[in-house]
Design a protein around this motif. Structure first.
Motif, PDB file in Angstrom:
ATOM      1  N   HIS A  42       0.862  -1.187   0.000  1.00  0.00           N
ATOM      2  CA  HIS A  42       0.000   0.000   0.000  1.00  0.00           C
ATOM      3  C   HIS A  42       0.896   1.233   0.000  1.00  0.00           C
ATOM      4  O   HIS A  42       2.105   1.158   0.208  1.00  0.00           O
ATOM      5  N   VAL A  62      -8.235   1.370  -1.227  1.00  0.00           N
ATOM      6  CA  VAL A  62      -8.934   0.183  -0.745  1.00  0.00           C
ATOM      7  C   VAL A  62      -9.600   0.605   0.555  1.00  0.00           C
ATOM      8  O   VAL A  62      -8.951   1.138   1.446  1.00  0.00           O
ATOM      9  N   PHE A  90     -12.831  -1.391  -3.615  1.00  0.00           N
ATOM     10  CA  PHE A  90     -11.735  -0.784  -4.365  1.00  0.00           C
ATOM     11  C   PHE A  90     -12.294   0.497  -4.956  1.00  0.00           C
ATOM     12  O   PHE A  90     -13.279   0.464  -5.693  1.00  0.00           O
TER      13      PHE A  90
END
Length: 100
Positions: A42, A62, A90
């Motif tokens: 991430h 996310v 998402f």
């Protein structure tokens, strides 16, 4: 320029048998039941509450929704969340809309 970069990444994946999530900088998500959520690759924490975790990823965000959330582990590129997970979304990078 982007097409050239994509070709090089594809070549690296094929020639060196590298995983696509590593080469393409895509997040790798592991969900265990509805209690644990683990994400690698991430790009930062955008929101954290008792009921929602939102992380920036390559093409957007996310969003994890539920309740009783506790961050069990947080490293620069990895997060482990514990709690009751009810939804994983998402979200599109441009406007925060759901991706379909």
């Amino acid at each position: 320029m982007k097409k050239w970069q994509q070709r090089i990444r594809s070549l690296l994946m094929e020639q060196f048998s590298l995983p696509s999530d590593v080469v393409m900088e895509m997040p790798r998500i592991t969900i265990i039941g509805h209690l644990h959520f683990y994400i690698e690759n991430h790009q930062g924490l955008a929101l954290y509450t008792n009921e929602e975790l939102k992380l920036k990823v390559t093409n957007g965000f996310v969003s994890i929704k539920g309740h009783s959330f506790v961050l069990k582990m947080m490293l620069p590129k990895e997060i482990m969340l514990e709690g009751t997970i009810s939804e994983v979304l998402f979200l599109n990078h441009e406007n925060g809309e759901k991706d379909t």
